[in-house]
Design a protein around this motif. Structure first.
Motif, mmCIF file in Angstrom:
data_model
loop_
_atom_site.group_PDB
_atom_site.id
_atom_site.type_symbol
_atom_site.label_atom_id
_atom_site.label_comp_id
_atom_site.label_asym_id
_atom_site.label_seq_id
_atom_site.Cartn_x
_atom_site.Cartn_y
_atom_site.Cartn_z
ATOM 1 N N ALA A 50 -5.601 -3.201 -2.013
ATOM 2 C CA ALA A 50 -6.502 -2.953 -3.454
ATOM 3 C C ALA A 50 -6.252 -1.633 -3.715
ATOM 4 O O ALA A 50 -5.770 -0.946 -2.818
ATOM 5 C CB ALA A 50 -7.953 -3.132 -2.959
ATOM 6 N N VAL A 51 -6.847 -1.334 -4.879
ATOM 7 C CA VAL A 51 -6.596 0.139 -5.486
ATOM 8 C C VAL A 51 -8.074 0.483 -5.898
ATOM 9 O O VAL A 51 -8.653 -0.304 -6.911
ATOM 10 C CB VAL A 51 -5.472 0.017 -6.685
ATOM 11 C CG1 VAL A 51 -5.596 1.577 -7.261
ATOM 12 C CG2 VAL A 51 -4.415 -0.326 -6.202
ATOM 13 N N VAL A 52 -8.369 1.695 -5.663
ATOM 14 C CA VAL A 52 -9.630 2.300 -6.009
ATOM 15 C C VAL A 52 -9.407 3.012 -7.199
ATOM 16 O O VAL A 52 -8.517 3.955 -7.102
ATOM 17 C CB VAL A 52 -10.544 3.205 -4.986
ATOM 18 C CG1 VAL A 52 -11.522 3.887 -5.351
ATOM 19 C CG2 VAL A 52 -11.013 2.578 -3.721
ATOM 20 N N GLY A 91 -8.408 3.450 7.405
ATOM 21 C CA GLY A 91 -9.020 4.907 7.159
ATOM 22 C C GLY A 91 -8.056 5.615 6.386
ATOM 23 O O GLY A 91 -8.488 6.964 6.201
ATOM 24 N N GLU A 92 -7.223 5.135 6.139
ATOM 25 C CA GLU A 92 -6.099 5.911 5.039
ATOM 26 C C GLU A 92 -6.025 5.348 3.570
ATOM 27 O O GLU A 92 -6.386 4.452 3.291
ATOM 28 C CB GLU A 92 -4.740 5.931 5.664
ATOM 29 C CG GLU A 92 -4.548 6.508 7.055
ATOM 30 C CD GLU A 92 -3.206 6.723 7.663
ATOM 31 O OE1 GLU A 92 -2.783 7.287 8.591
ATOM 32 O OE2 GLU A 92 -2.451 5.523 7.057
ATOM 33 N N CYS A 93 -5.232 6.256 2.750
ATOM 34 C CA CYS A 93 -5.121 5.760 1.338
ATOM 35 C C CYS A 93 -3.787 6.625 0.744
ATOM 36 O O CYS A 93 -3.410 7.356 1.348
ATOM 37 C CB CYS A 93 -6.402 6.194 0.519
ATOM 38 S SG CYS A 93 -6.634 7.825 0.430
ATOM 39 N N VAL A 94 -3.419 5.791 -0.280
ATOM 40 C CA VAL A 94 -2.319 6.605 -0.695
ATOM 41 C C VAL A 94 -2.495 6.722 -2.330
ATOM 42 O O VAL A 94 -3.083 5.772 -2.907
ATOM 43 C CB VAL A 94 -0.949 5.610 -0.593
ATOM 44 C CG1 VAL A 94 0.438 6.136 -1.571
ATOM 45 C CG2 VAL A 94 -0.348 5.635 0.574
ATOM 46 N N ARG A 95 -2.274 8.005 -2.786
ATOM 47 C CA ARG A 95 -2.468 8.283 -4.068
ATOM 48 C C ARG A 95 -1.713 7.312 -5.159
ATOM 49 O O ARG A 95 -0.250 7.360 -4.691
ATOM 50 C CB ARG A 95 -2.029 9.630 -4.502
ATOM 51 C CG ARG A 95 -2.277 10.099 -6.126
ATOM 52 C CD ARG A 95 -3.750 9.825 -6.518
ATOM 53 N NE ARG A 95 -3.901 10.521 -7.793
ATOM 54 C CZ ARG A 95 -4.282 10.015 -8.854
ATOM 55 N NH1 ARG A 95 -4.809 8.701 -8.767
ATOM 56 N NH2 ARG A 95 -4.652 10.576 -10.060
ATOM 57 N N ILE A 96 -1.933 6.610 -6.008
ATOM 58 C CA ILE A 96 -1.070 5.765 -6.534
ATOM 59 C C ILE A 96 -1.135 5.745 -8.217
ATOM 60 O O ILE A 96 -2.266 6.056 -8.675
ATOM 61 C CB ILE A 96 -1.082 4.169 -6.069
ATOM 62 C CG1 ILE A 96 -0.066 3.357 -6.472
ATOM 63 C CG2 ILE A 96 -2.591 3.540 -6.504
ATOM 64 C CD1 ILE A 96 -0.040 1.903 -5.700
ATOM 65 N N PHE A 97 -0.239 5.210 -8.790
ATOM 66 C CA PHE A 97 -0.319 5.491 -10.425
ATOM 67 C C PHE A 97 -0.021 4.013 -10.941
ATOM 68 O O PHE A 97 1.022 3.380 -10.172
ATOM 69 C CB PHE A 97 0.776 6.427 -10.726
ATOM 70 C CG PHE A 97 0.052 7.941 -10.372
ATOM 71 C CD1 PHE A 97 -0.527 8.698 -11.202
ATOM 72 C CD2 PHE A 97 0.907 8.551 -8.983
ATOM 73 C CE1 PHE A 97 -1.023 9.745 -10.935
ATOM 74 C CE2 PHE A 97 0.407 9.822 -8.721
ATOM 75 C CZ PHE A 97 -0.442 10.403 -9.609
ATOM 76 N N MET A 146 -3.944 0.205 -12.039
ATOM 77 C CA MET A 146 -4.626 1.535 -12.440
ATOM 78 C C MET A 146 -4.060 2.682 -11.604
ATOM 79 O O MET A 146 -3.645 2.604 -10.598
ATOM 80 C CB MET A 146 -6.212 1.191 -12.234
ATOM 81 C CG MET A 146 -6.662 0.101 -12.800
ATOM 82 S SD MET A 146 -6.967 0.023 -14.506
ATOM 83 C CE MET A 146 -8.483 1.069 -14.436
ATOM 84 N N ASP A 147 -4.543 3.760 -12.249
ATOM 85 C CA ASP A 147 -4.234 5.024 -11.579
ATOM 86 C C ASP A 147 -5.489 5.198 -10.379
ATOM 87 O O ASP A 147 -6.563 4.850 -10.816
ATOM 88 C CB ASP A 147 -4.246 6.290 -12.428
ATOM 89 C CG ASP A 147 -3.048 6.580 -13.278
ATOM 90 O OD1 ASP A 147 -2.214 5.861 -13.092
ATOM 91 O OD2 ASP A 147 -3.229 7.448 -14.108
ATOM 92 N N GLY A 148 -5.053 5.600 -9.170
ATOM 93 C CA GLY A 148 -5.971 5.586 -8.396
ATOM 94 C C GLY A 148 -5.616 5.767 -6.769
ATOM 95 O O GLY A 148 -4.717 6.643 -6.628
ATOM 96 N N TYR A 149 -5.953 5.003 -5.924
ATOM 97 C CA TYR A 149 -5.709 5.241 -4.400
ATOM 98 C C TYR A 149 -5.644 3.811 -4.114
ATOM 99 O O TYR A 149 -6.515 2.994 -3.977
ATOM 100 C CB TYR A 149 -6.968 6.020 -3.805
ATOM 101 C CG TYR A 149 -6.888 7.338 -4.314
ATOM 102 C CD1 TYR A 149 -6.177 8.118 -3.751
ATOM 103 C CD2 TYR A 149 -7.875 7.774 -5.293
ATOM 104 C CE1 TYR A 149 -6.337 9.723 -3.903
ATOM 105 C CE2 TYR A 149 -7.995 8.926 -5.737
ATOM 106 C CZ TYR A 149 -7.123 10.066 -5.130
ATOM 107 O OH TYR A 149 -7.021 11.315 -5.486
ATOM 108 N N ALA A 150 -4.420 3.514 -3.480
ATOM 109 C CA ALA A 150 -4.304 2.397 -2.811
ATOM 110 C C ALA A 150 -4.880 2.309 -1.340
ATOM 111 O O ALA A 150 -4.618 3.323 -0.703
ATOM 112 C CB ALA A 150 -2.514 2.146 -2.436
ATOM 113 N N VAL A 151 -5.766 1.158 -0.986
ATOM 114 C CA VAL A 151 -6.535 1.199 0.275
ATOM 115 C C VAL A 151 -6.519 -0.234 0.954
ATOM 116 O O VAL A 151 -5.914 -1.186 0.178
ATOM 117 C CB VAL A 151 -7.955 1.437 -0.031
ATOM 118 C CG1 VAL A 151 -8.180 2.867 -0.769
ATOM 119 C CG2 VAL A 151 -8.535 0.648 -1.095
#
Length: 173
Positions: A88-90, A71-77, A36-41
């Motif tokens: 996981a991906v939010v 405490g960090e995340c990466v924008r992911i597509f 999914m598009d979102g944030y890798a966490v």
């Protein structure tokens, strides 16, 4: 029985009969990626209301070069490589971005593996794709192409000869 075998590129094998088992030369997906598009966490950080710092982006064909710390995340597509450290991906609809951070609008904590497609989840290198004797129709050719097969062994085509020995029925006199 037909016993001759020839190796053909898959683009030329339509309608032919597979002479031997076709196996996958690679894992599918070939790397762990986002579904999914979102944030890798880190799933442990993905709780309702949490705020995480955005440290980069991972795009399909251009992965994030670093890792994801607590405490960090990466924008992911969708289809992009999951960065090291993330599990996981939010989805983007459950996060609100504010400058260099996001606030999570989750209804419950995220579990490890959420919205992630793992390497080899669909196919593993060496898995049987098609068995010997399979007629290579469009769906079978598509499966071979998706799995990265370049060529396959097929049975040689039949050779048929027609021998005419006269006219039948005989002409009326």
């Amino acid at each position: 029985p037909i016993s001759g075998v020839e190796r053909l590129p898959i683009a030329e094998a339509a309608g032919r009969v597979l002479a031997s088992e076709a196996v996958s030369p690679l894992d599918l997906p070939p790397f762990t990626n986002s579904a999914m598009d979102g944030y890798a966490v880190h799933a442990a950080d993905a709780i309702p209301g949490a705020r995480l710092r955005v440290v980069g982006a991972s795009l399909a064909g251009r992965p994030h070069g670093g890792s994801v710390a607590a405490g960090e995340c990466v924008r992911i597509f969708t289809g992009a490589c999951l960065p090291e450290g993330a599990d996981a991906v939010v989805i983007q609809e459950e996060a609100t971005r504010q400058d260099d951070s996001i606030r999570l609008a989750l209804s419950s904590p995220l579990k490890p593996g959420a919205n992630v497609r793992f390497r080899g989840e669909e196919l593993r290198a060496g898995d049987c794709l098609l068995t010997a004797g399979t007629v290579l129709r469009p769906a079978a050719i598509g499966l071979l192409a998706v799995a990265g097969c370049q060529a396959v062994d097929v049975l040689r085509r039949l050779r048929v000869a027609i021998l005419a020995t006269g006219q039948y029925p005989a002409p009326a006199v």
